[in-house]
Design an enzyme around this catalytic site. Structure first.
Site, PDB file in Angstrom:
ATOM      1  N   SER A 169       4.625   1.912   3.866  1.00 18.97           N
ATOM      2  CA  SER A 169       3.280   2.461   3.772  1.00 18.97           C
ATOM      3  C   SER A 169       2.939   3.196   5.071  1.00 18.97           C
ATOM      4  O   SER A 169       3.732   4.023   5.539  1.00 18.97           O
ATOM      5  CB  SER A 169       2.287   1.341   3.451  1.00 18.97           C
ATOM      6  OG  SER A 169       1.065   1.852   3.000  1.00 18.97           O
ATOM      7  N   ASP A 426       4.135   3.543  -7.789  1.00 22.93           N
ATOM      8  CA  ASP A 426       3.250   3.427  -6.633  1.00 22.93           C
ATOM      9  C   ASP A 426       2.335   4.646  -6.583  1.00 22.93           C
ATOM     10  O   ASP A 426       2.817   5.783  -6.513  1.00 22.93           O
ATOM     11  CB  ASP A 426       4.099   3.351  -5.362  1.00 22.93           C
ATOM     12  CG  ASP A 426       3.278   3.315  -4.091  1.00 22.93           C
ATOM     13  OD1 ASP A 426       2.067   3.030  -4.175  1.00 22.93           O
ATOM     14  OD2 ASP A 426       3.851   3.564  -3.019  1.00 22.93           O
ATOM     15  N   HIS A 451       4.955  -0.273  -4.563  1.00 23.65           N
ATOM     16  CA  HIS A 451       4.796   0.014  -3.134  1.00 23.65           C
ATOM     17  C   HIS A 451       5.877  -0.676  -2.305  1.00 23.65           C
ATOM     18  O   HIS A 451       5.986  -1.893  -2.306  1.00 23.65           O
ATOM     19  CB  HIS A 451       3.402  -0.446  -2.699  1.00 23.65           C
ATOM     20  CG  HIS A 451       2.849   0.290  -1.517  1.00 23.65           C
ATOM     21  ND1 HIS A 451       2.890   1.657  -1.403  1.00 23.65           N
ATOM     22  CD2 HIS A 451       2.208  -0.159  -0.403  1.00 23.65           C
ATOM     23  CE1 HIS A 451       2.306   2.026  -0.281  1.00 23.65           C
ATOM     24  NE2 HIS A 451       1.895   0.937   0.356  1.00 23.65           N
TER      25      HIS A 451
END
Length: 498
Positions: A169, A426, A451
């Site tokens: 991320s 995601d 994710h």
């Protein structure tokens, strides 16, 4: 970057080492063991005007480190939360540590977790809240990581050990930027689910991607029901009778007494949908929340036969669906949408403030909806209004061009040795690097991946696409390590001539 809607000291004269590191007791999380340490960094790496320092935290496991043979160091570039959460949810690094003879280092991001400047330093500075937060920048954070890992190598006599960075991320963006900014420190990086083009895509991108995921992995009726639910919430919220009905039907811990409460509930729901999309793993997980396997499908199964035109049925079925997220454990007796702890145990109020500040300075994410390509209420993006809110809160003005100037924005072709992995389950994938940019800037698409699924520990429920992604990542890591050692020999040969 989750959509939350979060050295001895560097002496005044220069030098740094790990001589004053603080070692806490070894920690056994039940799965992974590590030693907790602290490293002193300057408040400001880029000026001689400030002399203050503070400590950032890092975790170490060297169980499999082949230090004698220059085994690699795997560095996790911590993002917006306490570093333990990332250490314990990045099982891929642990899974391959023995194979590579690697040491594991998890570095905490400045101003998060236990890596914030102490109150004595905050209050020492005039207008402390404003001025101290001014040192929460990407460039300062990358310098923290570079100094930490350099000092770690020196302290351990591991100057010839290559460093491979990992991040998921926002941490994945930091991994890529760390490799780009400090290629002499980091030999390569795995940037998983990195919203690398944040601020450089249309404002409707995220929510349109999220709705698509619910449509493809849940069912078409699910999207229709969610889209319709906003008008029903607004209708019920307008009257005392409607608010009482909603309070009872959704088993609220506290009664919904005014329209502002309804607005808060809607904000909570928006965040919930984002979390469900990001954590749509093929097995039960609790990274963002305690969730069952394939939580989007589980959520939408409760809305399979819901009539979107029936207000009461929509609201009752929505409550059953929300329980997939809110009460998967079965222990909750009422619905407290104002309880931030149900979002994630890895975040604190301080972390939330820090991330909001970053969102108001460098990490700007324009967001808008049309109610057609997404399943939210229509809203426009007004940069001027957003900038004023940031100024009113933090006395700063957003600068969308800053990180593009520092790191190249979409033009990163001069960079090297980065794998950008993105999962199509995601909602952040649309912000990612989705195609190879060169032989050493590699894009990996994980069709069944949520994710940063590839950074999580191997699981028997893993889809083939993530197994393939991890194998490719290991191949690239081996190449980077080999390349690093070859380059070291070249450098030594060059200097041997003088």
């Amino acid at each position: 970057m989750e959509k939350f809607y979060l050295l001895v000291a560097l002496l005044a004269l220069g030098g740094s080492c790990l001589g004053d590191e603080v070692n806490e007791n070894d920690t056994d999380s039940g799965v992974y063991s590590y030693t907790t340490n602290f490293f002193t960094v300057p408040l400001d790496h880029f000026s001689f005007a400030r002399r203050e320092t503070f400590k950032i935290r890092y975790l170490v496991n060297d169980t499999y480190w082949d230090k004698k043979n220059n085994g690699p160091i795997f560095l996790y570039t911590g993002n917006e939360g306490s570093v333990e959460a990332f250490a314990e949810n990045t099982g891929f690094m642990w899974d391959i540590a023995e194979e590579f003879g690697a040491a594991l280092v998890f570095a905490e991001h400045r101003f998060y977790g236990q890596s914030s400047p102490p109150d004595t330093l905050k209050y020492k500075l005039e207008n402390s809240k404003i001025r101290i937060m001014g040192y929460l920048t990407v460039t300062q954070t990358l310098a923290d990581f570079a100094k930490l890992i350099t000092a770690f190598k020196e302290e351990n006599g591991a100057e010839n050990s290559p460093v491979i960075a990992f991040g998921g991320s926002y941490g994945g963006v930091l991994t890529a930027w760390l490799r780009m900014k400090y290629p002499h420190v980091v030999a390569g990086g795995i940037a998983s689910s990195a919203p690398f083009y944040l601020g450089n895509v249309p404002c409707e991108t995220y929510d349109a991607s999220l709705a698509s995921i619910f449509g493809q992995n849940g069912n078409g009726n699910c999207v229709n029901v969610i889209r319709k639910s906003w008008s029903y919430l607004n209708h019920l919220g307008k009257t005392s009778k409607g608010r009482k009905w909603l309070t009872k039907a959704w088993r609220m811990c506290d009664p919904i007494e005014k329209m502002d409460d309804v607005d808060s509930l809607k904000n909570w729901l928006e965040s919930m949908y984002g979390f469900l999309g990001m954590a749509n793993y093929p097995y039960p997980a609790n990274f963002l929340q305690d969730l069952p396997a394939n939580p989007v499908k589980a959520f939408c199964s409760e809305l399979q036969d819901t009539d979107p035109t029936n207000e009461k049925q929509v609201m009752r079925d929505m409550f059953q669906a929300i329980n997939i997220y809110m009460n998967n454990s079965g222990y909750a007796t009422c619905f407290d949408y104002s309880d931030d702890s149900m979002y994630s145990t890895s975040y604190s109020s301080n972390d939330d403030t820090a991330f909001n500040y970053q969102s108001c300075t460098e990490l700007i994410d324009p967001e808008c909806d049309d109610g057609v390509h997404d399943f939210f209420e229509p809203q426009t993006w007004d940069f001027a209004e957003f900038a004023q809110q940031c100024y009113d809160t933090y006395h700063v003005k957003p600068d969308a061009s800053r990180v593009n100037l520092f790191f190249g924005g979409k033009d990163i072709i001069a960079a090297s040795n980065i794998v950008f992995s993105n999962g199509l389950l995601d909602p952040w994938y649309a912000y990612g690097v989705l195609g190879n940019l060169s032989d050493s800037l590699i894009a990996v698409i994980i069709r069944e991946g949520a994710h940063h699924l590839d950074l999580r520990a191997a699981n028997e429920a893993d889809p083939p696409s993530v197994v393939t992604a991890r194998n490719l990542e290991k191949t690239m890591i081996k190449q980077w390590i080999s390349q690093y050692h070859e380059n070291q020999v070249k450098i030594q040969n060059v200097f041997a001539q003088f």
